[in-house]
Write a protein that holds these residues in place. Structure first.
Motif, PDB file in Angstrom:
ATOM      1  N   ASP A   1       0.741  -1.445   0.146  1.00  0.00           N
ATOM      2  CA  ASP A   1       0.530  -0.083  -0.117  1.00  0.00           C
ATOM      3  C   ASP A   1       1.093   1.222   0.134  1.00  0.00           C
ATOM      4  OD1 ASP A   1      -2.216  -0.521  -0.364  1.00  0.00           O
ATOM      5  OD2 ASP A   1      -3.174  -0.600   1.911  1.00  0.00           O
ATOM      6  N   ASP A   2       1.676   1.256   0.567  1.00  0.00           N
ATOM      7  CA  ASP A   2       2.544   2.099   0.570  1.00  0.00           C
ATOM      8  C   ASP A   2       3.685   2.702  -0.328  1.00  0.00           C
ATOM      9  OD1 ASP A   2       4.845   1.022   0.904  1.00  0.00           O
ATOM     10  OD2 ASP A   2       5.205   0.632   3.003  1.00  0.00           O
ATOM     11  N   GLN A   3       3.822   1.505  -1.465  1.00  0.00           N
ATOM     12  CA  GLN A   3       3.805   1.309  -2.355  1.00  0.00           C
ATOM     13  C   GLN A   3       5.602   1.867  -2.672  1.00  0.00           C
ATOM     14  OE1 GLN A   3       0.773   4.359  -5.127  1.00  0.00           O
ATOM     15  NE2 GLN A   3       2.343   3.339  -6.069  1.00  0.00           N
ATOM     16  N   LEU A   4       6.479   0.877  -1.965  1.00  0.00           N
ATOM     17  CA  LEU A   4       7.759   1.091  -1.596  1.00  0.00           C
ATOM     18  C   LEU A   4       8.638  -0.205  -1.687  1.00  0.00           C
ATOM     19  CD1 LEU A   4       8.621   2.787   2.286  1.00  0.00           C
ATOM     20  CD2 LEU A   4       8.681   3.703  -0.445  1.00  0.00           C
ATOM     21  N   SER A   5       6.895  -1.319  -2.223  1.00  0.00           N
ATOM     22  CA  SER A   5       7.874  -3.019  -2.134  1.00  0.00           C
ATOM     23  C   SER A   5       6.407  -3.049  -3.492  1.00  0.00           C
ATOM     24  CB  SER A   5       7.640  -3.068  -0.975  1.00  0.00           C
ATOM     25  OG  SER A   5       8.162  -2.667   0.317  1.00  0.00           O
ATOM     26  N   VAL A   6       7.862  -4.386  -4.157  1.00  0.00           N
ATOM     27  CA  VAL A   6       6.458  -5.198  -4.833  1.00  0.00           C
ATOM     28  C   VAL A   6       7.179  -6.640  -4.315  1.00  0.00           C
ATOM     29  CG1 VAL A   6       6.811  -5.933  -7.364  1.00  0.00           C
ATOM     30  CG2 VAL A   6       7.159  -3.290  -6.902  1.00  0.00           C
ATOM     31  N   PHE A   7       6.509  -7.272  -4.104  1.00  0.00           N
ATOM     32  CA  PHE A   7       6.282  -8.867  -3.540  1.00  0.00           C
ATOM     33  C   PHE A   7       6.269  -9.799  -4.658  1.00  0.00           C
ATOM     34  CE2 PHE A   7       6.332  -7.103   0.879  1.00  0.00           C
ATOM     35  CZ  PHE A   7       7.028  -7.988   1.376  1.00  0.00           C
ATOM     36  N   VAL A   8       7.257 -10.557  -5.421  1.00  0.00           N
ATOM     37  CA  VAL A   8       6.747 -11.499  -6.637  1.00  0.00           C
ATOM     38  C   VAL A   8       7.401 -12.909  -5.827  1.00  0.00           C
ATOM     39  CG1 VAL A   8       9.131 -11.150  -7.743  1.00  0.00           C
ATOM     40  CG2 VAL A   8       7.307 -12.037  -8.918  1.00  0.00           C
ATOM     41  N   ALA A   9       6.655 -13.654  -6.411  1.00  0.00           N
ATOM     42  CA  ALA A   9       7.235 -15.331  -5.915  1.00  0.00           C
ATOM     43  C   ALA A   9       7.500 -15.762  -7.059  1.00  0.00           C
ATOM     44  CB  ALA A   9       5.988 -15.850  -6.316  1.00  0.00           C
ATOM     45  N   VAL A  10       8.826 -16.133  -6.980  1.00  0.00           N
ATOM     46  CA  VAL A  10       9.190 -16.930  -8.102  1.00  0.00           C
ATOM     47  C   VAL A  10       9.348 -18.626  -8.321  1.00  0.00           C
ATOM     48  CG1 VAL A  10      11.686 -17.300  -9.566  1.00  0.00           C
ATOM     49  CG2 VAL A  10      10.749 -15.310  -7.738  1.00  0.00           C
ATOM     50  N   GLN A  11       7.816 -19.124  -9.094  1.00  0.00           N
ATOM     51  CA  GLN A  11       8.050 -20.135  -8.954  1.00  0.00           C
ATOM     52  C   GLN A  11       8.578 -20.452  -9.907  1.00  0.00           C
ATOM     53  OE1 GLN A  11       4.432 -22.272  -7.962  1.00  0.00           O
ATOM     54  NE2 GLN A  11       3.437 -21.860 -10.114  1.00  0.00           N
ATOM     55  N   HIS A  12       8.950 -22.334  -9.372  1.00  0.00           N
ATOM     56  CA  HIS A  12       9.845 -23.409 -10.553  1.00  0.00           C
ATOM     57  C   HIS A  12      10.713 -22.877 -10.558  1.00  0.00           C
ATOM     58  CE1 HIS A  12       7.690 -22.587 -14.380  1.00  0.00           C
ATOM     59  NE2 HIS A  12       6.288 -22.848 -13.183  1.00  0.00           N
ATOM     60  N   PRO A  13      11.613 -21.953 -10.476  1.00  0.00           N
ATOM     61  CA  PRO A  13      12.986 -21.855 -11.200  1.00  0.00           C
ATOM     62  C   PRO A  13      13.214 -23.103 -11.786  1.00  0.00           C
ATOM     63  CG  PRO A  13      13.735 -21.565  -8.318  1.00  0.00           C
ATOM     64  CD  PRO A  13      12.230 -21.391  -9.358  1.00  0.00           C
ATOM     65  N   GLY A  14      14.716 -23.524 -12.682  1.00  0.00           N
ATOM     66  CA  GLY A  14      14.779 -24.538 -13.437  1.00  0.00           C
ATOM     67  C   GLY A  14      13.976 -25.409 -13.479  1.00  0.00           C
ATOM     68  N   GLU A  15      12.989 -25.082 -14.025  1.00  0.00           N
ATOM     69  CA  GLU A  15      12.066 -26.899 -14.357  1.00  0.00           C
ATOM     70  C   GLU A  15      11.928 -26.258 -16.302  1.00  0.00           C
ATOM     71  OE1 GLU A  15       8.604 -27.583 -12.186  1.00  0.00           O
ATOM     72  OE2 GLU A  15       7.703 -26.377 -13.673  1.00  0.00           O
ATOM     73  N   VAL A  16      13.030 -26.673 -16.370  1.00  0.00           N
ATOM     74  CA  VAL A  16      13.529 -26.824 -17.398  1.00  0.00           C
ATOM     75  C   VAL A  16      13.941 -28.228 -18.018  1.00  0.00           C
ATOM     76  CG1 VAL A  16      15.177 -26.577 -19.793  1.00  0.00           C
ATOM     77  CG2 VAL A  16      14.816 -25.287 -18.158  1.00  0.00           C
ATOM     78  N   SER A  17      12.986 -29.290 -19.125  1.00  0.00           N
ATOM     79  CA  SER A  17      12.955 -30.189 -19.721  1.00  0.00           C
ATOM     80  C   SER A  17      14.582 -31.233 -19.613  1.00  0.00           C
ATOM     81  CB  SER A  17      12.490 -30.960 -20.687  1.00  0.00           C
ATOM     82  OG  SER A  17      11.167 -30.110 -20.499  1.00  0.00           O
ATOM     83  N   GLY A  18      14.848 -32.184 -18.614  1.00  0.00           N
ATOM     84  CA  GLY A  18      15.852 -32.212 -19.073  1.00  0.00           C
ATOM     85  C   GLY A  18      16.871 -32.137 -18.101  1.00  0.00           C
ATOM     86  N   ALA A  19      16.016 -31.531 -16.634  1.00  0.00           N
ATOM     87  CA  ALA A  19      16.840 -30.588 -15.373  1.00  0.00           C
ATOM     88  C   ALA A  19      16.727 -31.819 -14.394  1.00  0.00           C
ATOM     89  CB  ALA A  19      16.828 -29.743 -14.905  1.00  0.00           C
ATOM     90  N   THR A  20      17.313 -31.903 -13.509  1.00  0.00           N
ATOM     91  CA  THR A  20      17.319 -32.430 -12.646  1.00  0.00           C
ATOM     92  C   THR A  20      18.118 -31.974 -11.313  1.00  0.00           C
ATOM     93  OG1 THR A  20      19.400 -34.633 -12.578  1.00  0.00           O
ATOM     94  CG2 THR A  20      17.516 -34.956 -13.674  1.00  0.00           C
ATOM     95  N   PRO A  21      18.292 -32.728 -10.330  1.00  0.00           N
ATOM     96  CA  PRO A  21      19.109 -32.466  -8.941  1.00  0.00           C
ATOM     97  C   PRO A  21      20.589 -32.581  -9.102  1.00  0.00           C
ATOM     98  CG  PRO A  21      17.560 -33.186  -8.620  1.00  0.00           C
ATOM     99  CD  PRO A  21      17.590 -34.047  -9.597  1.00  0.00           C
ATOM    100  N   ASP A  22      21.141 -33.207 -10.392  1.00  0.00           N
ATOM    101  CA  ASP A  22      22.443 -33.694 -10.733  1.00  0.00           C
ATOM    102  C   ASP A  22      23.351 -32.461 -12.322  1.00  0.00           C
ATOM    103  OD1 ASP A  22      22.616 -35.181  -8.254  1.00  0.00           O
ATOM    104  OD2 ASP A  22      22.319 -37.031  -9.130  1.00  0.00           O
TER     105      ASP A  22
END
Length: 688
Positions: free
Chosen positions: A638-659
């Motif tokens: 409301d004070d327009q000093l901040s924008v919050f954004v949810a960064v959902q599923h970073p790295g969710e690219v086909s072929g990606a794995t934890p390794d």
């Protein structure tokens, strides 16, 4: 362009994006490969091109160039009642004024950086990430030593809708939805639910739902951080195991009864929570969306139930890529518990200030793949809720309460969502059939616009749909909307009401299945891979009215493409945008748009566009999210000093794995879905 997280550029992994720009990995885990399946809506509802167009004079009917003229004088107060005097009503900017358009930042260019890229002069930080402790006794996150018990006390996986409940100027509660899990990025060696360990399945169940966390301001500016010490008495995890209750006309219906709940009043947990909203009395409304993918054996339900199961795209048999929740809880096997799927797909109300309260699934708001639950008040102070159904060719809805909101009368106000009228929208264009050919070319009058009506479906125990009881309308709302001839739209996602103009803005993400023959003035492009934004203005600026006018202020894509439209603004000066998803407004009435599945080949982002005045249509990219991520939230304080954004599923690219991760955001190791905050380095108002 500032790149504060050091983002090294990653080479893309070999993959074929699905329709609309999402990776195959996202399609698998987020919606169960919905775009690969047959369209669920097989109704013969007319497209605009099949009906007689109503000729409208647009000169005296709620138009005024993006509807800015209705702001003049006392109309604003009537259009959007000020709720600032009600506790915690300010989370999404439900009040305020201003002329809008006062935006003076340099747009972030499209990019593929593995970073949260923000404008020059701005700063960002991560507020909370997957696995961070939520409850005081939660352990620290350990990627290789996860457990269901730990996850039930930690911040869940993925993060979509974000809203804030202030507790003074420098403290607040943050609510975040946890939409879905991507198990192949959460666990090393994961292939599918049939081979997963039972503990991994239990972790995934615990990672769904939502979180309430206490946050505090850093200094006097726009930065916020997680409170990590002290009692934190409001912190809470809501999961797929949280006891809940049904309320409203369908509570206790035979369609909601199961062996574990023979009275049909006590559902367990919530799943796939996407967008949402807040109420004037300070609670969260969170929307269950793609709930179909969690169940198996939809073809084994009783014969009479099969058409309804199909309309909600519940899979037959056991899909190869199923999470197999049924291996640890047999309620997800519809052959054994055919009504369990009916207990999901609702708007859920949660009180962030009462961690012991049971969340409420509000049946009066209908059941479908919910996006959004944006609230406002009508002129006579009835509560109005706007909702979308996020699938191809689905519908736009609103609910109007029977009784009026009474400031300060909490016990009364918390009954408003139990009785009222549920409507679905029907749109009519004002151009000739021959002018809408699927190319996206503007009609002769220079705008895609027209009129519409809200068609009633049900009021309390009274059904307006022939052949369906009130309970059936509420449990099988899609079928009811089919029967009354609602307009098929291009994936209706988030909906928000402009606090200055009173217009309701709808993000229509995309629909690559639409043919040229199916194009209509509200969905004017065939193979619509970039989506568009629709504006609704109800008659007399009253949210309870049954008729409205509408227009498309934004038709997304590359500005160089003639099939795009930026409210008439010079397209050489705007940012490219694809696949609008979540929307919000700042107090000045500027429209903020987050994207999901950018089909232009670059990272998703957050954009802002004035919707009135000389800058109307001047869309600029404010930030971009890391590789493979989707932009969610967003929320301007409301004070327009901040924008919050949810960064959902970073790295969710086909072929990606934890390794072999496709992103290292935010900490340089495994990607972790997170909520970030952006503020100006000199603590100026966002965008100014």
């Amino acid at each position: 362009m500032a790149n504060p997280n050091g983002g090294r550029r990653l080479l893309p992994l070999l993959s074929t994006p699905h329709k609309g720009g999402r990776s195959a990995l996202t399609c698998r885990f987020r919606c169960g490969n919905a775009c690969a399946h047959e369209v669920a809506n097989t109704s013969e509802n007319a497209y605009f091109g099949d009906v007689v167009k109503e000729a409208l004079s647009r000169r005296g009917v709620l138009r005024a160039g993006a509807l800015g003229a209705i702001v003049a004088g006392a109309g604003v107060a009537g259009a959007v009642p000020a709720l600032a005097d009600e506790p915690q009503a300010r989370g999404r900017g439900n009040s305020g004024g201003g002329k809008g358009g006062d935006l003076r930042f340099t747009a972030v260019p499209p990019n593929k950086d593995d970073a949260l890229s923000i404008p020059h002069g701005y700063k960002s930080s991560v507020v909370v990430r997957w696995g961070d402790p939520v409850l005081p006794d939660a352990p620290e996150f350990d990627f290789d030593n996860q457990s269901a018990e730990a996850q039930s006390k930690q911040f869940g996986y993925n993060c979509d809708y974000v809203t804030m409940f202030p507790m003074g100027r420098d403290r607040a509660l943050l609510w975040v939805n946890h939409e879905y899990t991507a198990e192949s990025l959460m666990f090393r060696g994961y292939t599918d639910g049939s081979l997963a360990s039972e503990e991994q399945i239990k972790i995934a169940l615990a990672a769904h739902g939502g979180s309430v966390v206490e946050i505090e301001r850093v200094g006097n500016g726009g930065e916020w951080k997680l409170v990590t010490s002290g009692r934190r008495r409001y912190n809470r995890r809501v999961t797929a195991h949280t006891p809940m209750r049904f309320s409203g006309p369908a509570a206790g219906s035979d369609l909601l009864k199961t062996a574990a709940d023979p009275e049909g009043r006590k559902p367990i947990g919530m799943l796939n929570n996407c967008a949402g909203g807040t109420t004037p009395w300070g609670t969260v409304l969170t929307a269950e969306e793609n709930i179909d993918q969690y169940f198996i054996n939809g073809d084994k339900v009783p014969e009479a139930q099969k058409p309804f199961i199909a309309r909600y795209t519940i899979p037959s048999g056991v899909p190869e890529d199923s999470r197999r929740f049924d291996r640890v809880e047999e309620r997800f096997d519809l052959e054994k518990h055919p009504n369990e799927a009916n207990r999901f797909g609702w708007i859920v109300e949660i009180d962030p200030f009462d961690p012991d309260s049971a969340p409420i699934k509000r049946t009066a708001l209908g059941r479908f793949k919910h996006e959004a639950a944006t609230t406002t008040l009508s002129r006579d102070r009835r509560l109005v809720v706007y909702m979308g159904d996020d699938s191809r060719y689905e519908y736009i809805y609103k609910f109007v309460s029977k009784d009026r909101y009474i400031p300060g009368f909490d016990r009364h106000n918390r009954t408003l969502l139990d009785e009222g009228t549920l409507y679905v929208a029907k749109f009519t264009g004002d151009s000739r059939d021959s002018e809408i050919d699927g190319s996206g070319k503007l009609p002769r009058d220079g705008e895609f616009d027209g009129s519409g009506e809200w068609i009633p479906l049900v009021s309390g125990d009274r059904s307006y749909v022939k052949g369906m009881s009130a309970e059936e309308v509420l449990v099988y709302t899609r079928v009811a909307a089919d029967k009354v001839g609602a307009t098929k739209m291009d994936r209706p996602e988030d909906m928000e009401r402009n606090p200055v103009t009173g217009g309701v803005y709808v993000a229509l993400t995309n629909n690559t299945n639409r043919t040229a023959a199916e194009a209509d003035e509200a969905n004017p492009r065939s193979a619509n891979k970039h989506g568009h934004v629709l504006e609704i203005v109800e008659r007399r600026d009253d949210a309870a009215e049954k008729s409205f006018s509408w227009s498309l202020p934004l038709v997304c894509g590359d500005p160089k493409d003639p099939a795009t439209y930026f409210a008439g603004y010079d397209k050489s000066k705007v940012s490219p945008i694809s696949c609008p998803d979540n929307v919000t407004f700042d107090r000045d009435g500027n429209l903020w748009i987050s994207t999901d599945g950018n089909a232009l080949g670059t990272n998703d982002g957050l954009f802002v566009m004035p919707v009135e005045g000389r800058e109307r249509g001047h869309l600029r990219q404010f930030l971009s999210v890391p590789s493979g991520a989707e932009t969610c939230g967003p929320m301007v304080t409301d004070d327009q000093l901040s924008v919050f954004v949810a960064v959902q599923h970073p790295g969710e690219v086909s072929g990606a794995t934890p390794d072999n991760p496709a992103s290292h955001w935010p900490d340089g190791a495994q990607p972790r879905p997170s909520v970030a905050v952006v503020w100006h380095g000199s603590n100026k108002k966002i965008g100014a």
